[in-house]
Write an enzyme that holds these catalytic residues in place. Structure first.
Site, PDB file in Angstrom:
ATOM      1  N   ARG A   2      19.860  73.396  65.428  1.00 28.09           N
ATOM      2  CA  ARG A   2      19.921  73.066  66.877  1.00 28.09           C
ATOM      3  C   ARG A   2      20.083  74.412  67.537  1.00 28.09           C
ATOM      4  NH1 ARG A   2      21.456  67.010  67.983  1.00 28.09           N
ATOM      5  NH2 ARG A   2      19.586  66.124  67.114  1.00 28.09           N
TER       6      ARG A   2
ATOM      7  N   SER B 263      25.683  62.573  63.584  1.00 24.94           N
ATOM      8  CA  SER B 263      26.574  62.477  64.574  1.00 24.94           C
ATOM      9  C   SER B 263      26.845  60.890  64.575  1.00 24.94           C
ATOM     10  CB  SER B 263      26.337  62.934  65.821  1.00 24.94           C
ATOM     11  OG  SER B 263      26.715  62.064  66.821  1.00 24.94           O
TER      12      SER B 263
HETATM   13  C1  FAD Z   1      20.683  61.620  74.323  1.00 23.51           C
HETATM   14  C2  FAD Z   1      21.463  61.620  73.028  1.00 23.51           C
HETATM   15  C3  FAD Z   1      20.796  61.550  71.900  1.00 23.51           C
HETATM   16  C4  FAD Z   1      21.497  61.606  70.758  1.00 23.51           C
HETATM   17  N1  FAD Z   1      20.657  61.306  69.758  1.00 23.51           N
HETATM   18  C5  FAD Z   1      21.258  61.368  68.374  1.00 23.51           C
HETATM   19  C6  FAD Z   1      20.664  61.157  67.137  1.00 23.51           C
HETATM   20  O1  FAD Z   1      19.302  60.824  67.008  1.00 23.51           O
HETATM   21  N2  FAD Z   1      21.302  61.135  65.960  1.00 23.51           N
HETATM   22  C7  FAD Z   1      22.761  61.460  66.192  1.00 23.51           C
HETATM   23  O2  FAD Z   1      23.297  61.186  65.051  1.00 23.51           O
HETATM   24  N3  FAD Z   1      23.351  61.614  67.207  1.00 23.51           N
HETATM   25  C8  FAD Z   1      22.866  61.549  68.446  1.00 23.51           C
HETATM   26  N4  FAD Z   1      23.505  61.650  69.432  1.00 23.51           N
HETATM   27  C9  FAD Z   1      24.946  61.809  69.447  1.00 23.51           C
HETATM   28  C10 FAD Z   1      25.481  60.512  69.281  1.00 23.51           C
HETATM   29  O3  FAD Z   1      24.908  59.860  70.252  1.00 23.51           O
HETATM   30  C11 FAD Z   1      26.957  60.426  69.685  1.00 23.51           C
HETATM   31  O4  FAD Z   1      27.773  61.502  68.986  1.00 23.51           O
HETATM   32  C12 FAD Z   1      27.829  59.130  69.415  1.00 23.51           C
HETATM   33  O5  FAD Z   1      26.871  58.190  69.738  1.00 23.51           O
HETATM   34  C13 FAD Z   1      28.990  58.985  69.825  1.00 23.51           C
HETATM   35  O6  FAD Z   1      29.679  57.789  69.564  1.00 23.51           O
HETATM   36  P1  FAD Z   1      31.068  57.405  69.828  1.00 23.51           P
HETATM   37  O7  FAD Z   1      31.287  56.064  69.389  1.00 23.51           O
HETATM   38  O8  FAD Z   1      31.933  58.765  69.395  1.00 23.51           O
HETATM   39  O9  FAD Z   1      31.249  57.589  71.422  1.00 23.51           O
HETATM   40  P2  FAD Z   1      30.399  56.885  72.601  1.00 23.51           P
HETATM   41  O10 FAD Z   1      29.371  56.053  72.187  1.00 23.51           O
HETATM   42  O11 FAD Z   1      30.283  58.166  73.439  1.00 23.51           O
HETATM   43  O12 FAD Z   1      31.590  55.962  73.254  1.00 23.51           O
HETATM   44  C14 FAD Z   1      32.596  56.140  74.053  1.00 23.51           C
HETATM   45  C15 FAD Z   1      33.164  54.825  74.561  1.00 23.51           C
HETATM   46  O13 FAD Z   1      34.500  55.374  74.978  1.00 23.51           O
HETATM   47  C16 FAD Z   1      34.683  54.612  76.195  1.00 23.51           C
HETATM   48  N5  FAD Z   1      35.547  55.456  76.892  1.00 23.51           N
HETATM   49  C17 FAD Z   1      35.426  56.794  77.298  1.00 23.51           C
HETATM   50  N6  FAD Z   1      36.673  57.106  78.071  1.00 23.51           N
HETATM   51  C18 FAD Z   1      37.409  56.085  78.196  1.00 23.51           C
HETATM   52  C19 FAD Z   1      38.728  55.989  78.434  1.00 23.51           C
HETATM   53  N7  FAD Z   1      39.383  56.870  79.305  1.00 23.51           N
HETATM   54  N8  FAD Z   1      39.341  54.565  78.587  1.00 23.51           N
HETATM   55  C20 FAD Z   1      38.705  53.569  77.897  1.00 23.51           C
HETATM   56  N9  FAD Z   1      37.375  53.891  77.361  1.00 23.51           N
HETATM   57  C21 FAD Z   1      36.967  54.993  77.295  1.00 23.51           C
HETATM   58  C22 FAD Z   1      33.214  54.443  76.885  1.00 23.51           C
HETATM   59  O14 FAD Z   1      33.198  53.407  77.588  1.00 23.51           O
HETATM   60  C23 FAD Z   1      32.451  54.140  75.376  1.00 23.51           C
HETATM   61  O15 FAD Z   1      32.680  52.788  75.317  1.00 23.51           O
HETATM   62  C24 FAD Z   1      22.848  61.727  70.694  1.00 23.51           C
HETATM   63  C25 FAD Z   1      23.673  61.961  71.839  1.00 23.51           C
HETATM   64  C26 FAD Z   1      22.653  61.974  73.171  1.00 23.51           C
HETATM   65  C27 FAD Z   1      23.484  62.635  74.289  1.00 23.51           C
END
Ligand code: FAD
Ligand code: SF4
Ligand code: FES
Lengths: 241, 663
Positions: free
Chosen positions: B301, B414
């Site tokens: 990327r 990711s």
């Molecule tokens: C449009 C898009 C498409 C993507 N496609 C892909 C893909 O095809 N393949 C891939 O591997 N990855 C992809 N990614 C990356 C991937 O989506 C993310 O890296 C991953 O989903 C992150 O998951 P997470 O559980 O770490 O956080 P998130 O799913 O972002 O969850 C964060 C959580 O924290 C909570 N939160 C945040 N701050 C606070 C706070 N202060 N107090 C309490 N709660 C809080 C939120 O409510 C949420 O529940 C994509 C990302 C984007 C932007």
């Protein structure tokens, strides 16, 4: 040529002793492909920082932003202002959910409760050894399960449902779709009888009056009516057995 | 005073937080999970393309295994990652996909027999094996040797998130949504929990637990142009930073994705190119083969994003009111393919731009421009997921720098990381909570609660001069203009200075709505924006100091990857009262690497300032491999001799595959 938009938003804080339900009118310039999300963001940044509403993905995939837009429940982030010829857009919170403030309602609580009611997870006795090759699933069967897994829990079908408004305990189209989803999934070993226990009553599949607004408004175009009919046939057959 | 107790506390309900919470619940402990939105609305729902795991089921995945996945990940990271973590990850990923399948996630499956796919803009027929029929399929993604990205049409994240969230409900994880963690409670050594603010009524609550995990996702919203959801503001990482103890690491490693749609920034998945879509310029010309003859649109990327910007700089962009852009063409895949496998992409193009991408010719081309997409940096942790500096604080998912992505993460790695770390780190976390007794001093908790109340009160009471939205929008512009795809020392210096000024200003804003006991979106901005600025400063300052180019971090004034001076991780921390972060470094030990630094395979060779240790270590690695191979040792034994790594036995077990069994 850009035109003026008139956004009327409902404001009310049920927790405040002095707040009274009322509408506030905001005027803004329309831009190409403007959505209600863009309007509300501008309003908060420039005119009224206190206006409460919910957006997360702003792309029509997370189901956060459903609200009544000129009387119809819709995803605000996917609603284009150009579709309103007179440029007047009235925003209200969705009925059927607990009101939080202004345009914000508590869908999270409702859906968690629904998931618990229909036990929205795979029921299966066996332990899976995840080091081993996965269970084989016919490709079409997986695709069909996916078609029913696409609900984003936006609550639009719930807010569209007259039965739900009259009968607060009604599980609504989304809850019935969820049972159909697990009945369809070969990983789930529940029987029709098990589902009868969960939704075989007037708060469940027998409460639906087939008014169709759920399916008309569902932003994911899910086959709600045919799946409710399918569940009903399955469960009636079960009852008659 | 409201104090809530549980064995474990998880902040964030995306894939990472939920999967970790399940692991704790399975260990028989009580677990509370806080999230600012209902968990199924978390950003993880936006994953379209898919999740990498070396199942090797499909014809184009044949021969795939953990070794290849590991090697792709390390190369992809531009040798910036922790190789032990990359090993832990590659070994567990197939198990994660299989577990999700058992939880009902409807992965797209292999159909035996011939099927037509588009490879390098050519229709090609591939033959799927009989014995693969009904097993999980995979598509092609950038930077990988095999087709390894498991998917469900283009709604992979939605289905994964629902599968995991439903399983969490089953395991009685106590989920509390619209609850924002605003402060970490600690006594200087140990984390005791967090102060959270109820976003529906403004109440402050102290959540106390034996262990606390932060899984709050990325910080994309510090940029003007981003694919991230509006809640990805990095406040979870910021409150860790504000302890003054925890370190954020590699914050300058920010990924830009080649194909968000213009102007909304909504992503069109890498699956578009993975399935055979191509990029075109103002003349309709496919330019990527000129720059990257080997991988073309499917280079990493960071590479594709830079090539696109380079091409735009040459005047080949398409002019628009929102600046120059390029075109993404998926119509060549055929309408049937678009309507089945890229349905959400089609829907996004139609709704937000009035284009049907299945229409042939220029009519169906979507305007795209690289934008901020992913945060490789985050809260620095050990391989177990625990902070090195604050006992009892864990982090996982995009919020963490567990460090399997280094300076560039591969597509599909990711969401794979979220669930895999949820399993591995979740398990270490559960153990920690079980084995570490409560030593909670309620006075400390009371103190934190009353301080937080005073802080919020001071925010509404203050008649400050500044407008919080102006500050926020300016920050986003500075980040986009000066800390984005191409960086220079001069621009970064300006960025740091201006961000520091903005940070000072953000301490003096006026909040019009004075209500503390209510949903108050303006107050939320007032306490979040200074935190976002701290995160932005860590990014910009780290980038200014790192005088080399590695992965997504590209310095025009230092275009070479400098292995001699920069085989190290940036660590930033924040001393209370200061207006800039402090920076220190953590060396990466080449002599312990299974894969010492080498040419990554893009652009011109010789663009590296080599470290003599790389050659030395490579010779060692080659010698060990040669000797053991001649002794008939298998790949597991050789791997173990090269770089032993720890992993729970249940995850370290070999993965079975068709054709090769456990080999
Ligand atoms: C449009 C898009 C498409 C993507 N496609 C892909 C893909 O095809 N393949 C891939 O591997 N990855 C992809 N990614 C990356 C991937 O989506 C993310 O890296 C991953 O989903 C992150 O998951 P997470 O559980 O770490 O956080 P998130 O799913 O972002 O969850 C964060 C959580 O924290 C909570 N939160 C945040 N701050 C606070 C706070 N202060 N107090 C309490 N709660 C809080 C939120 O409510 C949420 O529940 C994509 C990302 C984007 C932007
Ligand atoms: S069924 Fe449709 S309308 Fe109802 S909650 Fe799901 S996506 Fe929304
Ligand atoms: S904000 Fe996600 S559907 Fe509208």
């Amino acid at each position: 040529m850009s035109r003026k938009l008139t956004i009327k938003a409902f404001k009310y804080n049920p927790l405040s002793k002095i707040s009274k339900p009322h509408f506030v009118t905001y005027e803004l310039e329309e831009t190409p492909f403007m959505t209600v999300f863009v309007c509300l963001t501008q309003i908060r940044e420039k005119m009224d920082a206190d206006l409460s509403f919910d957006f997360v993905c702003r792309a029509g995939i997370c189901g956060s932003c459903a609200m009544m837009i000129n009387g119809v429940p819709k995803l605000a982030c996917k609603t284009l202002t150009k579709d309103y010829p007179d440029g007047v857009i009235e925003l209200m919170p969705m009925p059927a959910f607990k009101h939080i403030k202004d345009l914000s309602v508590n869908t999270g609580e409702w859906f968690e409760d629904m998931c618990k009611r229909v036990e929205s997870w795979v029921h299966n006795e066996k332990e899976t050894d995840i080091s081993k090759i996965e269970e084989r699933i016919e490709p079409e069967v997986a695709d069909e399960t996916f078609e029913l897994d696409r609900c984003i829990e936006c609550g639009i079908c719930v807010a569209s449902c007259a039965t739900k408004l009259m009968r607060p305990n009604f599980i609504a189209a989304t809850g019935l779709l969820r049972t159909a989803r697990y009945l369809q999934d070969p990983h789930d070993h529940r029987t029709v009888e098990d589902f009868y226990e969960l939704v075989g009553d007037d708060d469940g599949v027998f409460g639906c009056m087939s008014l169709l607004a759920c399916e008309d408004n569902c932003p994911k175009e899910l086959p709600l009516q045919s799946k409710i009919a399918y569940m009903r046939r399955q469960l009636v057959a079960q009852k008659c057995k | 005073m409201n104090i809530q107790y549980s064995d474990a506390l998880v902040i964030g309900g995306g894939l990472a937080g939920l999967r970790a919470a399940i692991e704790v619940a399975k260990s028989g402990q009580s677990v509370t999970l806080l999230s600012i939105c209902p968990v199924k609305r978390s950003h993880s729902a936006a994953v379209q393309g898919g999740m990498q795991a070396s199942l090797g089921n499909g014809a184009k995945g044949e021969g795939d295994n953990e070794d290849l996945h590991f090697a792709d990940t390390v190369k992809g990271s531009d040798w910036g990652c922790d190789q032990e973590v990359a090993r832990m990850f590659a070994q567990t990923a197939p198990k994660a996909v299989r577990e999700l399948a058992a939880w009902g996630v409807p992965w797209t499956r292999v159909t035996k027999g011939p099927r037509t796919v588009v490879i390098n803009a050519q229709k090609t027929v591939i033959e799927e094996k009989e014995e693969a029929h009904g097993l999980i399929n995979a598509r092609d993604f950038g930077g990988t040797k095999k087709w390894r990205t498991c998917y469900i049409a283009d709604a992979t994240g939605h289905c994964m998130l629902y599968g995991v969230a439903n399983e969490a409900i089953k395991h009685q994880v106590k989920v509390i949504d619209r609850m924002e963690a605003v402060r970490i409670i600690h006594d200087g050594k140990k984390c005791l929990g967090v102060i959270a603010r109820d976003l529906t009524n403004g109440q402050l609550i102290a959540y106390i637990a034996r262990g606390t995990m932060i899984a709050t996702g990325g910080y994309g919203r510090i940029y003007k142009q981003t694919t991230n959801a509006v809640i990805c503001e990095g406040t979870g990482a910021a409150i860790a930073l504000e302890t003054g103890l925890c370190r954020l690491s590699n914050m300058e490693a920010v990924q830009f994705h080649p194909t968000p749609i213009v102007p909304s920034g909504i992503l069109l998945t890498e699956g578009c190119r993975g399935d055979g879509g191509i990029l075109r310029d103002v003349d309709g010309y496919r330019f990527m083969p000129d720059y990257e003859p080997e991988k073309k649109e499917l280079a990493s990327r960071d590479v594709v994003s830079r090539r696109m910007m380079e091409h735009i700089r040459k005047g080949k962009g398409v002019k628009s009111p929102y600046g120059d852009h390029l075109w993404l063409d998926i119509s060549i895949l055929g309408r049937a393919h678009v309507e089945k496998n890229l349905r959400d992409v089609q829907d996004i193009c139609k709704t937000f731009n009035g284009i049907d991408p299945a229409d042939e010719g220029p009519k169906g081309w979507a305007p795209v421009l690289p934008m901020q997409h992913y945060s490789m940096g985050g809260i620095r942790t050990k391989p177990t997921g625990e902070s090195q500096w604050l006992d009892g604080l864990f982090a996982c998912g995009e919020a963490a720098c567990w460090d399997m992505h280094g300076f560039n993460r591969l597509g599909g790695n990711s969401c794979a990381e979220t669930v895999v770390a949820g399993m591995i780190v979740g398990d270490y976390f559960a153990d920690y909570c079980k084995n570490n007794g409560e030593v909670v001093d309620t006075n400390v908790v009371k103190d934190f609660l009353s301080k937080e109340y005073q802080y919020l009160k001071s925010l509404v009471d203050k008649e400050g001069q500044n407008d919080v939205f102006e500050i926020k929008n300016r920050m986003k512009e500075v980040m986009w203009d000066k800390v984005a795809i191409f960086r220079t020392g001069e621009g970064l210096k300006e960025a740091v200075n201006e961000l520091e000024e903005l940070y000072k200003k953000s301490l003096n804003v006026k909040v019009h709505c004075k209500e503390l006991d209510a949903a108050n979106p303006e107050l939320e901005e007032a306490y979040r924006v200074p935190r976002m600025l701290k995160v932005a400063l860590c990014v910009a300052y780290g980038a200014l100091l790192r005088t080399e180019s590695r992965g997504a971090h590209y310095r025009e004034d230092y275009p070479k990857r400098d292995d001699l001076n920069w085989m190290k991780r940036t660590l930033t921390y924040w001393v209370e009262g200061e207006t800039l972060p402090k920076v220190e470094y953590d060396e990466l030990d080449i002599m312990k690497m299974e894969m010492p630094p080498a040419f990554r395979g893009y652009g011109a060779k010789g663009n590296i300032i080599e470290n003599p240790l790389s050659e030395k270590r490579q010779a060692e690695v080659d010698a060990i491999r040669e000797k053991m191979e001649s002794e008939g040792k298998g790949r597991y034994e050789i791997q173990n001799a090269l770089m032993p790594y720890e992993l729970q036995a249940k995850y370290k077990a070999p993965n079975q595959r068709i054709g090769v069994d456990y080999e």
